[in-house]
Design a protein around this motif. Structure first.
Motif, PDB file in Angstrom:
ATOM      1  N   ASP A  12       1.082  -1.336   0.045  1.00 29.39           N
ATOM      2  CA  ASP A  12      -0.403   0.477   0.278  1.00 29.39           C
ATOM      3  C   ASP A  12       1.282   0.835   0.083  1.00 29.39           C
ATOM      4  O   ASP A  12       1.401   1.662   1.579  1.00 29.39           O
ATOM      5  CB  ASP A  12      -0.711  -0.018   1.180  1.00 29.39           C
ATOM      6  CG  ASP A  12      -1.744   1.158   1.465  1.00 29.39           C
ATOM      7  OD1 ASP A  12      -1.507   1.956   0.220  1.00 29.39           O
ATOM      8  OD2 ASP A  12      -2.230   1.256   2.309  1.00 29.39           O
ATOM      9  N   PRO A  13       1.198   2.114  -0.718  1.00 22.91           N
ATOM     10  CA  PRO A  13       2.356   2.954  -1.237  1.00 22.91           C
ATOM     11  C   PRO A  13       1.602   3.721   0.112  1.00 22.91           C
ATOM     12  O   PRO A  13       2.080   4.958   0.067  1.00 22.91           O
ATOM     13  CB  PRO A  13       2.199   3.250  -2.417  1.00 22.91           C
ATOM     14  CG  PRO A  13       1.122   2.633  -2.957  1.00 22.91           C
ATOM     15  CD  PRO A  13      -0.201   2.244  -2.257  1.00 22.91           C
ATOM     16  N   VAL A  14       0.259   4.719  -0.078  1.00 17.94           N
ATOM     17  CA  VAL A  14      -0.174   5.484   0.888  1.00 17.94           C
ATOM     18  C   VAL A  14      -0.092   4.991   2.644  1.00 17.94           C
ATOM     19  O   VAL A  14       1.037   6.258   2.765  1.00 17.94           O
ATOM     20  CB  VAL A  14      -1.635   6.060   0.300  1.00 17.94           C
ATOM     21  CG1 VAL A  14      -1.944   7.187   1.323  1.00 17.94           C
ATOM     22  CG2 VAL A  14      -1.659   6.146  -1.124  1.00 17.94           C
ATOM     23  N   MET A  15       0.154   4.407   2.611  1.00 18.52           N
ATOM     24  CA  MET A  15      -0.024   3.549   4.186  1.00 18.52           C
ATOM     25  C   MET A  15       1.865   2.692   4.404  1.00 18.52           C
ATOM     26  O   MET A  15       2.295   2.690   5.437  1.00 18.52           O
ATOM     27  CB  MET A  15      -0.312   3.263   4.710  1.00 18.52           C
ATOM     28  CG  MET A  15      -2.224   3.428   4.437  1.00 18.52           C
ATOM     29  SD  MET A  15      -3.292   3.206   5.177  1.00 18.52           S
ATOM     30  CE  MET A  15      -2.990   2.354   7.380  1.00 18.52           C
ATOM     31  N   ALA A  16       1.669   2.958   3.522  1.00 19.91           N
ATOM     32  CA  ALA A  16       3.359   2.493   4.052  1.00 19.91           C
ATOM     33  C   ALA A  16       3.245   1.121   4.349  1.00 19.91           C
ATOM     34  O   ALA A  16       4.481   0.709   4.952  1.00 19.91           O
ATOM     35  CB  ALA A  16       4.316   2.739   3.406  1.00 19.91           C
ATOM     36  N   VAL A  17       2.957   0.105   3.929  1.00 21.64           N
ATOM     37  CA  VAL A  17       2.843  -1.013   5.176  1.00 21.64           C
ATOM     38  C   VAL A  17       2.562  -2.792   3.374  1.00 21.64           C
ATOM     39  O   VAL A  17       1.537  -1.995   1.861  1.00 21.64           O
ATOM     40  CB  VAL A  17       1.267  -1.348   5.815  1.00 21.64           C
ATOM     41  CG1 VAL A  17       1.099   0.277   6.872  1.00 21.64           C
ATOM     42  CG2 VAL A  17      -0.083  -0.377   4.880  1.00 21.64           C
ATOM     43  N   ALA A  18       2.044  -3.966   4.060  1.00 18.99           N
ATOM     44  CA  ALA A  18       1.961  -4.387   3.268  1.00 18.99           C
ATOM     45  C   ALA A  18       0.765  -4.851   3.466  1.00 18.99           C
ATOM     46  O   ALA A  18       0.470  -5.676   5.208  1.00 18.99           O
ATOM     47  CB  ALA A  18       3.442  -5.673   3.288  1.00 18.99           C
ATOM     48  N   ASN A  19       0.037  -5.383   2.922  1.00 20.08           N
ATOM     49  CA  ASN A  19      -1.612  -5.804   2.527  1.00 20.08           C
ATOM     50  C   ASN A  19      -1.591  -7.112   2.419  1.00 20.08           C
ATOM     51  O   ASN A  19      -1.351  -7.316   0.927  1.00 20.08           O
ATOM     52  CB  ASN A  19      -2.939  -5.249   1.806  1.00 20.08           C
ATOM     53  CG  ASN A  19      -2.943  -3.821   2.257  1.00 20.08           C
ATOM     54  OD1 ASN A  19      -2.200  -3.897   3.420  1.00 20.08           O
ATOM     55  ND2 ASN A  19      -3.522  -2.665   1.555  1.00 20.08           N
ATOM     56  N   VAL A  20      -1.716  -8.437   2.974  1.00 16.81           N
ATOM     57  CA  VAL A  20      -1.733  -9.908   2.784  1.00 16.81           C
ATOM     58  C   VAL A  20      -2.412 -10.107   2.836  1.00 16.81           C
ATOM     59  O   VAL A  20      -3.591 -10.012   3.723  1.00 16.81           O
ATOM     60  CB  VAL A  20      -0.563  -9.991   3.973  1.00 16.81           C
ATOM     61  CG1 VAL A  20      -0.994 -11.813   3.710  1.00 16.81           C
ATOM     62  CG2 VAL A  20       0.541 -10.131   3.303  1.00 16.81           C
ATOM     63  N   ARG A  21      -3.164 -10.608   1.434  1.00 20.34           N
ATOM     64  CA  ARG A  21      -4.954 -11.405   1.487  1.00 20.34           C
ATOM     65  C   ARG A  21      -4.633 -12.657   1.615  1.00 20.34           C
ATOM     66  O   ARG A  21      -3.704 -13.204   1.243  1.00 20.34           O
ATOM     67  CB  ARG A  21      -5.712 -10.923   0.140  1.00 20.34           C
ATOM     68  CG  ARG A  21      -5.542  -9.162   0.117  1.00 20.34           C
ATOM     69  CD  ARG A  21      -7.417  -9.121  -1.057  1.00 20.34           C
ATOM     70  NE  ARG A  21      -6.010  -9.189  -2.222  1.00 20.34           N
ATOM     71  CZ  ARG A  21      -5.708  -7.451  -2.791  1.00 20.34           C
ATOM     72  NH1 ARG A  21      -6.275  -6.518  -1.985  1.00 20.34           N
ATOM     73  NH2 ARG A  21      -5.048  -7.215  -3.228  1.00 20.34           N
ATOM     74  N   PHE A  22      -5.965 -13.111   2.363  1.00 18.59           N
ATOM     75  CA  PHE A  22      -5.581 -14.619   3.375  1.00 18.59           C
ATOM     76  C   PHE A  22      -6.902 -14.877   2.924  1.00 18.59           C
ATOM     77  O   PHE A  22      -8.165 -14.688   2.776  1.00 18.59           O
ATOM     78  CB  PHE A  22      -4.915 -15.494   4.071  1.00 18.59           C
ATOM     79  CG  PHE A  22      -5.101 -14.912   5.000  1.00 18.59           C
ATOM     80  CD1 PHE A  22      -5.726 -15.095   5.892  1.00 18.59           C
ATOM     81  CD2 PHE A  22      -5.197 -12.880   5.255  1.00 18.59           C
ATOM     82  CE1 PHE A  22      -6.476 -14.574   6.962  1.00 18.59           C
ATOM     83  CE2 PHE A  22      -5.137 -12.962   6.674  1.00 18.59           C
ATOM     84  CZ  PHE A  22      -5.948 -13.207   7.527  1.00 18.59           C
ATOM     85  N   THR A  23      -7.467 -16.894   3.054  1.00 19.17           N
ATOM     86  CA  THR A  23      -8.288 -17.133   3.075  1.00 19.17           C
ATOM     87  C   THR A  23      -8.180 -18.237   4.176  1.00 19.17           C
ATOM     88  O   THR A  23      -7.120 -18.802   4.432  1.00 19.17           O
ATOM     89  CB  THR A  23      -8.987 -18.372   1.469  1.00 19.17           C
ATOM     90  OG1 THR A  23      -7.872 -18.950   1.444  1.00 19.17           O
ATOM     91  CG2 THR A  23      -8.783 -17.279   0.175  1.00 19.17           C
ATOM     92  N   VAL A  24      -9.395 -18.037   4.688  1.00 23.45           N
ATOM     93  CA  VAL A  24      -9.601 -19.194   6.023  1.00 23.45           C
ATOM     94  C   VAL A  24     -10.660 -19.979   5.447  1.00 23.45           C
ATOM     95  O   VAL A  24     -12.202 -19.813   4.489  1.00 23.45           O
ATOM     96  CB  VAL A  24      -9.156 -18.229   7.132  1.00 23.45           C
ATOM     97  CG1 VAL A  24      -8.050 -18.099   7.564  1.00 23.45           C
ATOM     98  CG2 VAL A  24     -10.628 -17.123   7.045  1.00 23.45           C
ATOM     99  N   ASP A  25     -10.856 -21.126   6.236  1.00 26.01           N
ATOM    100  CA  ASP A  25     -12.176 -21.885   6.274  1.00 26.01           C
ATOM    101  C   ASP A  25     -13.044 -20.890   7.042  1.00 26.01           C
ATOM    102  O   ASP A  25     -13.155 -20.816   7.767  1.00 26.01           O
ATOM    103  CB  ASP A  25     -11.734 -23.521   6.692  1.00 26.01           C
ATOM    104  CG  ASP A  25     -10.499 -24.231   6.495  1.00 26.01           C
ATOM    105  OD1 ASP A  25     -10.445 -24.126   5.036  1.00 26.01           O
ATOM    106  OD2 ASP A  25      -9.961 -24.978   7.388  1.00 26.01           O
ATOM    107  N   ARG A  26     -14.781 -21.748   5.718  1.00 25.92           N
ATOM    108  CA  ARG A  26     -15.555 -21.341   6.228  1.00 25.92           C
ATOM    109  C   ARG A  26     -16.498 -20.785   7.371  1.00 25.92           C
ATOM    110  O   ARG A  26     -16.706 -20.476   7.997  1.00 25.92           O
ATOM    111  CB  ARG A  26     -16.642 -21.220   5.182  1.00 25.92           C
ATOM    112  CG  ARG A  26     -17.617 -20.171   5.659  1.00 25.92           C
ATOM    113  CD  ARG A  26     -18.471 -19.881   4.164  1.00 25.92           C
ATOM    114  NE  ARG A  26     -18.224 -19.452   3.267  1.00 25.92           N
ATOM    115  CZ  ARG A  26     -17.949 -18.170   2.899  1.00 25.92           C
ATOM    116  NH1 ARG A  26     -18.189 -17.027   4.065  1.00 25.92           N
ATOM    117  NH2 ARG A  26     -17.321 -17.673   1.217  1.00 25.92           N
ATOM    118  N   ALA A  27     -16.014 -23.006   7.373  1.00 30.75           N
ATOM    119  CA  ALA A  27     -15.997 -23.134   9.015  1.00 30.75           C
ATOM    120  C   ALA A  27     -15.538 -22.159  10.034  1.00 30.75           C
ATOM    121  O   ALA A  27     -16.213 -22.742  11.551  1.00 30.75           O
ATOM    122  CB  ALA A  27     -15.733 -25.101   9.127  1.00 30.75           C
ATOM    123  N   LEU A  28     -14.695 -21.409  10.343  1.00 35.61           N
ATOM    124  CA  LEU A  28     -14.138 -21.089  11.587  1.00 35.61           C
ATOM    125  C   LEU A  28     -14.188 -19.662  11.454  1.00 35.61           C
ATOM    126  O   LEU A  28     -15.289 -18.636  10.821  1.00 35.61           O
ATOM    127  CB  LEU A  28     -12.400 -20.644  10.756  1.00 35.61           C
ATOM    128  CG  LEU A  28     -11.809 -21.484  10.910  1.00 35.61           C
ATOM    129  CD1 LEU A  28      -9.769 -21.423  10.316  1.00 35.61           C
ATOM    130  CD2 LEU A  28     -11.542 -22.243  12.280  1.00 35.61           C
TER     131      LEU A  28
END
Length: 155
Positions: A72-88
């Motif tokens: 994210d160039p504005v906030m200078a952070v790494a955005n990590v997208r991930f998936t998790v099981d729907r049951a959680l």
């Protein structure tokens, strides 16, 4: 001469077929083919050591996969997208940490569930995220206690 060309074509075709099968397997192992997952995002100061396709773990059990890592160039952070099981059903105050179970294994995204009654919904952003600690920092912490750094738990 025709026989040599024929065997070369057969051998080349076989090598190409093995390469295609390996490619399909590699892509399938990095792609979430299951529709029983939902997506979350975590914001890290540094996502060093984490890669797309890494496991997402809860209590040492794989429950998802990292799908994207972008800056994210504005906030200078790494955005990590991930998936998790729907049951959680993860609490809103859950935290994520980049780490590995052993020093020789690949880094994964480890979920530390919170205690809140409210739950994370699909697309939620987790801001309670801790990046991986380097090997040098771990050794320093072991030898010198906290490596000479001020303690977060000091009053």
């Amino acid at each position: 001469m025709v026989r040599e060309k024929g065997s070369a074509v057969v051998f080349s075709s076989l090598v190409l077929l093995v390469a295609v099968v390996f490619y399909v397997y590699a892509r399938a192992s990095q792609t979430d083919l299951s529709g029983d997952r939902y997506s979350l995002t975590a914001r890290f100061i540094s996502a060093n050591g984490l890669h797309v396709g890494a496991d997402v773990q809860l209590a040492g059990v794989p429950v998802g996969r990292v799908t994207d890592i972008v800056l994210d160039p504005v906030m200078a952070v790494a955005n990590v997208r991930f998936t998790v099981d729907r049951a959680l059903s993860l609490p809103n105050d859950s935290a994520v940490v980049i780490g590995s179970a052993t020093m020789t294994s690949d880094n994964s995204l480890m979920i530390q569930p919170g205690k809140a009654k409210d739950r994370l919904t699909a697309g939620a952003v987790i801001t309670n995220a801790q990046e991986a600690v380097s090997l040098e920092q771990q050794v320093s912490n072991y030898i010198f206690g906290n490596g000479g750094l001020p303690s977060d738990s000091a009053p």
